[in-house]
Design a protein around this motif. Structure first.
Motif, PDB file in Angstrom:
ATOM      1  N   UNK A 150       2.612 -13.439   7.177  1.00  0.00           N
ATOM      2  CA  UNK A 150       3.989 -12.991   7.369  1.00  0.00           C
ATOM      3  C   UNK A 150       4.468 -12.131   6.205  1.00  0.00           C
ATOM      4  N   UNK A 151       4.041 -12.467   4.985  1.00  0.00           N
ATOM      5  CA  UNK A 151       4.506 -11.747   3.800  1.00  0.00           C
ATOM      6  C   UNK A 151       4.019 -10.301   3.757  1.00  0.00           C
ATOM      7  N   UNK A 152       2.987  -9.969   4.558  1.00  0.00           N
ATOM      8  CA  UNK A 152       2.453  -8.605   4.582  1.00  0.00           C
ATOM      9  C   UNK A 152       3.000  -7.785   5.750  1.00  0.00           C
ATOM     10  N   UNK A 153       4.016  -8.296   6.409  1.00  0.00           N
ATOM     11  CA  UNK A 153       4.564  -7.611   7.589  1.00  0.00           C
ATOM     12  C   UNK A 153       4.975  -6.176   7.284  1.00  0.00           C
ATOM     13  N   UNK A 154       5.585  -5.951   6.119  1.00  0.00           N
ATOM     14  CA  UNK A 154       6.091  -4.623   5.775  1.00  0.00           C
ATOM     15  C   UNK A 154       5.095  -3.783   4.980  1.00  0.00           C
ATOM     16  N   UNK A 155       3.895  -4.310   4.747  1.00  0.00           N
ATOM     17  CA  UNK A 155       2.902  -3.572   3.970  1.00  0.00           C
ATOM     18  C   UNK A 155       2.339  -2.430   4.803  1.00  0.00           C
ATOM     19  N   UNK A 156       2.416  -1.233   4.282  1.00  0.00           N
ATOM     20  CA  UNK A 156       2.023  -0.050   5.035  1.00  0.00           C
ATOM     21  C   UNK A 156       0.543  -0.066   5.400  1.00  0.00           C
ATOM     22  N   UNK A 157      -0.310  -0.531   4.482  1.00  0.00           N
ATOM     23  CA  UNK A 157      -1.750  -0.579   4.760  1.00  0.00           C
ATOM     24  C   UNK A 157      -2.035  -1.448   5.972  1.00  0.00           C
ATOM     25  N   UNK A 194      -2.354   4.180   0.647  1.00  0.00           N
ATOM     26  CA  UNK A 194      -3.396   4.103  -0.370  1.00  0.00           C
ATOM     27  C   UNK A 194      -3.598   2.632  -0.728  1.00  0.00           C
ATOM     28  N   UNK A 195      -4.621   2.369  -1.526  1.00  0.00           N
ATOM     29  CA  UNK A 195      -4.880   1.011  -1.985  1.00  0.00           C
ATOM     30  C   UNK A 195      -5.911   0.302  -1.127  1.00  0.00           C
ATOM     31  N   UNK A 196      -6.241  -0.930  -1.525  1.00  0.00           N
ATOM     32  CA  UNK A 196      -7.300  -1.704  -0.865  1.00  0.00           C
ATOM     33  C   UNK A 196      -6.735  -2.612   0.220  1.00  0.00           C
ATOM     34  N   UNK A 197      -7.463  -2.684   1.326  1.00  0.00           N
ATOM     35  CA  UNK A 197      -7.131  -3.595   2.420  1.00  0.00           C
ATOM     36  C   UNK A 197      -8.359  -4.442   2.707  1.00  0.00           C
ATOM     37  N   UNK A 198      -8.208  -5.757   2.567  1.00  0.00           N
ATOM     38  CA  UNK A 198      -9.317  -6.678   2.819  1.00  0.00           C
ATOM     39  C   UNK A 198      -9.265  -7.146   4.272  1.00  0.00           C
ATOM     40  N   UNK A 199     -10.298  -6.804   5.025  1.00  0.00           N
ATOM     41  CA  UNK A 199     -10.360  -7.122   6.449  1.00  0.00           C
ATOM     42  C   UNK A 199     -11.558  -8.033   6.695  1.00  0.00           C
ATOM     43  N   UNK A 200     -11.346  -9.112   7.424  1.00  0.00           N
ATOM     44  CA  UNK A 200     -12.444 -10.011   7.762  1.00  0.00           C
ATOM     45  C   UNK A 200     -12.575 -10.153   9.267  1.00  0.00           C
ATOM     46  N   UNK A 201     -13.804 -10.210   9.738  1.00  0.00           N
ATOM     47  CA  UNK A 201     -14.085 -10.471  11.139  1.00  0.00           C
ATOM     48  C   UNK A 201     -15.536 -10.925  11.241  1.00  0.00           C
ATOM     49  N   UNK A 202     -15.978 -11.197  12.439  1.00  0.00           N
ATOM     50  CA  UNK A 202     -17.346 -11.680  12.620  1.00  0.00           C
ATOM     51  C   UNK A 202     -18.347 -10.548  12.416  1.00  0.00           C
ATOM     52  N   UNK A 214     -10.037   6.700   8.517  1.00  0.00           N
ATOM     53  CA  UNK A 214     -10.181   7.409   7.244  1.00  0.00           C
ATOM     54  C   UNK A 214      -9.789   8.881   7.362  1.00  0.00           C
ATOM     55  N   UNK A 215      -9.981   9.466   8.526  1.00  0.00           N
ATOM     56  CA  UNK A 215      -9.577  10.866   8.717  1.00  0.00           C
ATOM     57  C   UNK A 215      -8.069  11.035   8.548  1.00  0.00           C
ATOM     58  N   UNK A 216      -7.315  10.021   8.977  1.00  0.00           N
ATOM     59  CA  UNK A 216      -5.858  10.076   8.860  1.00  0.00           C
ATOM     60  C   UNK A 216      -5.376   9.609   7.501  1.00  0.00           C
ATOM     61  N   UNK A 217      -6.061   8.605   6.934  1.00  0.00           N
ATOM     62  CA  UNK A 217      -5.650   8.023   5.651  1.00  0.00           C
ATOM     63  C   UNK A 217      -6.852   8.011   4.697  1.00  0.00           C
ATOM     64  N   UNK A 218      -7.188   9.161   4.123  1.00  0.00           N
ATOM     65  CA  UNK A 218      -8.409   9.276   3.312  1.00  0.00           C
ATOM     66  C   UNK A 218      -8.379   8.482   2.008  1.00  0.00           C
ATOM     67  N   UNK A 219      -7.196   8.067   1.542  1.00  0.00           N
ATOM     68  CA  UNK A 219      -7.109   7.327   0.284  1.00  0.00           C
ATOM     69  C   UNK A 219      -7.131   5.810   0.490  1.00  0.00           C
ATOM     70  N   UNK A 220      -7.263   5.382   1.725  1.00  0.00           N
ATOM     71  CA  UNK A 220      -7.315   3.950   2.010  1.00  0.00           C
ATOM     72  C   UNK A 220      -8.672   3.390   1.596  1.00  0.00           C
ATOM     73  N   UNK A 221      -8.668   2.211   0.999  1.00  0.00           N
ATOM     74  CA  UNK A 221      -9.904   1.531   0.609  1.00  0.00           C
ATOM     75  C   UNK A 221     -10.008   0.243   1.414  1.00  0.00           C
TER      76      UNK A 221
END
Length: 304
Positions: free
Chosen positions: A269-276, A90-98, A114-121
Motif C-alpha cells: 500500500x505504501x508504494x501506491x504513489x510510487x511512479x516506478x 528512474x531508479x530501481x524496481x525489485x520485481x519477483x515472480x516464478x 525500457x523503450x519508454x523508460x530507459x533509466x528504469x532499473x
C-alpha cells in the motif's frame, strides 16, 4: 548535529547578515542569532567574525559552509528529480515472480518498457519462494495465487491452466495419443509432482504419471520443460500462456487440462504513489490485454 541549526547557518553565511537571513527564513534577528550561538557552542568553535559591515566566515565557518552548500545542491537535485518524476521514471524496481512466468512471459516483453523508460532499473528475482512484500524483499510481485497479506494492493491479471503440448515433428515421429492411456507410449517432459509449483500443475502431472508412463524427462522449472519440448524430447506439461509466443506448439489431448490457476499482481500500500510501480503495473496490464486479444482471435480461428 542539529539539521535546523545547519539550515539557519547556511542562510546566514549565504546572506552575510543576520537580518537578511532572518527575512529569508521568516525569523527574527534575535532568533537567528541565538541559533548561531548555540551551533558555535555545540561545535566548540567560532563560525563568524562579526564586523560593522556584516558577518565574515572564519576558517572553520568556511569548512562548514562548503559542507552545507554541498547538501543544499543535493537536496535541490533530489527535489528537481521528484518534480520531474511524473514524466521521467528512474531508479530501481525489485520485481519477483516464478521462474516460469518470469522467464517465459515477462522477461521477453520488458524491452517495450525500457523503450519508454530507459533509466528504469529492474531487479527481476525469479524463484518459487514467496518473497515478503511488506518487509520490502521486493516492490512488486506476480504470483500464482492471491496474496494473503491485508496491507497489499492486488490485481487479478488472468487465469492460466496447465496443458499438454508437443511439436509437430515429435508427433510425426512418435504418433499422436488419442487418450490418456496412450500417453504410456510417449515420453513425458515435466516437473516432478513434489517440486515447488502450482498445485493444479502438480495434480495434472500425477494424473498423467498414473498412466504408467515409462520414459520421462523432469526439469525443475517450466523454462527447462519448454526447451525439452521444443527439442522434440516428448510431450510436455506447460502453462497455456506461453503459446502466444510459441504458436507452433501443438496441444495434445485438448480435453485434458489442469484446474484454473489465478495470477495476481501485488505491491505494498505504501508504494501506491510510487511512479516506478505505477508504470510497471500499467505496462503489465497492457501486455495482459494484448495477450487476451490474442487468445480471443486464436479461439475464433479455431472455430472457423
Amino acid at each position: 548535529m542539529d539539521w535546523d541549526k545547519l539550515r539557519i547557518f547556511h542562510a546566514v553565511a549565504d546572506a552575510g547578515s543576520l537580518t537578511h537571513a532572518g527575512d529569508t527564513l521568516h525569523l527574527s534577528q534575535s532568533a537567528v542569532s541565538r541559533q548561531i550561538r548555540a551551533l558555535e557552542e555545540a561545535l566548540g568553535t567560532t563560525l563568524f567574525h562579526r564586523h560593522a559591515r556584516g558577518l565574515i566566515l572564519t576558517e572553520q565557518g568556511e569548512l562548514l559552509f562548503d559542507a552545507t552548500s554541498s547538501m543544499a545542491r543535493k537536496l535541490d537535485s533530489a527535489s528537481a528529480k521528484m518534480r520531474d518524476s511524473a514524466e521521467h521514471v528512474f531508479g530501481e524496481l525489485k520485481v519477483t515472480t516464478t521462474v516460469g512466468f518470469g522467464s517465459l512471459w515477462l522477461a521477453p516483453r520488458l524491452v517495450k518498457l525500457y523503450e519508454t523508460y530507459p533509466d528504469l532499473k529492474i531487479d527481476l528475482m525469479l524463484e518459487e519462494r514467496v518473497l515478503d512484500l511488506p518487509m520490502r524483499e521486493a516492490d512488486v510481485a506476480i504470483r500464482m495465487k492471491e496474496p494473503s497479506q491485508s496491507d497489499l494492493i492486488r490485481r487479478r491479471l488472468l487465469n492460466i491452466r496447465m496443458r499438454l503440448y508437443a511439436t509437430q515433428d515429435y508427433l510425426d515421429r512418435a504418433g499422436t495419443p488419442g487418450s490418456m492411456a496412450e500417453l504410456s507410449n510417449h515420453r513425458l517432459v515435466c516437473q516432478k509432482a513434489d517440486q515447488p509449483q502450482v498445485a493444479a500443475g502438480a495434480k495434472l502431472i500425477e494424473e498423467v504419471m498414473a498412466q504408467n508412463v515409462v520414459s520421462t524427462l523432469t526439469v525443475n522449472n517450466y523454462f527447462g520443460v519448454l526447451q525439452g519440448v521444443l527439442a522434440n524430447v516428448g510431450i510436455g506439461v506447460l502453462p497455456d500462456y506461453l503459446t502466444a509466443d510459441h504458436p507452433d506448439l501443438i496441444r495434445v489431448l485438448p480435453d485434458i487440462e489442469s484446474g484454473v490457476v489465478p495470477v495476481f499482481l501485488a505491491y505494498p500500500e505504501e508504494l501506491r504513489q510510487t511512479r516506478r510501480v505505477a508504470v510497471f503495473r500499467d505496462f503489465v496490464l497492457e501486455e495482459i490485454q494484448a495477450y487476451r486479444r490474442w487468445q480471443s482471435e486464436a479461439g475464433k480461428s479455431l472455430q472457423t
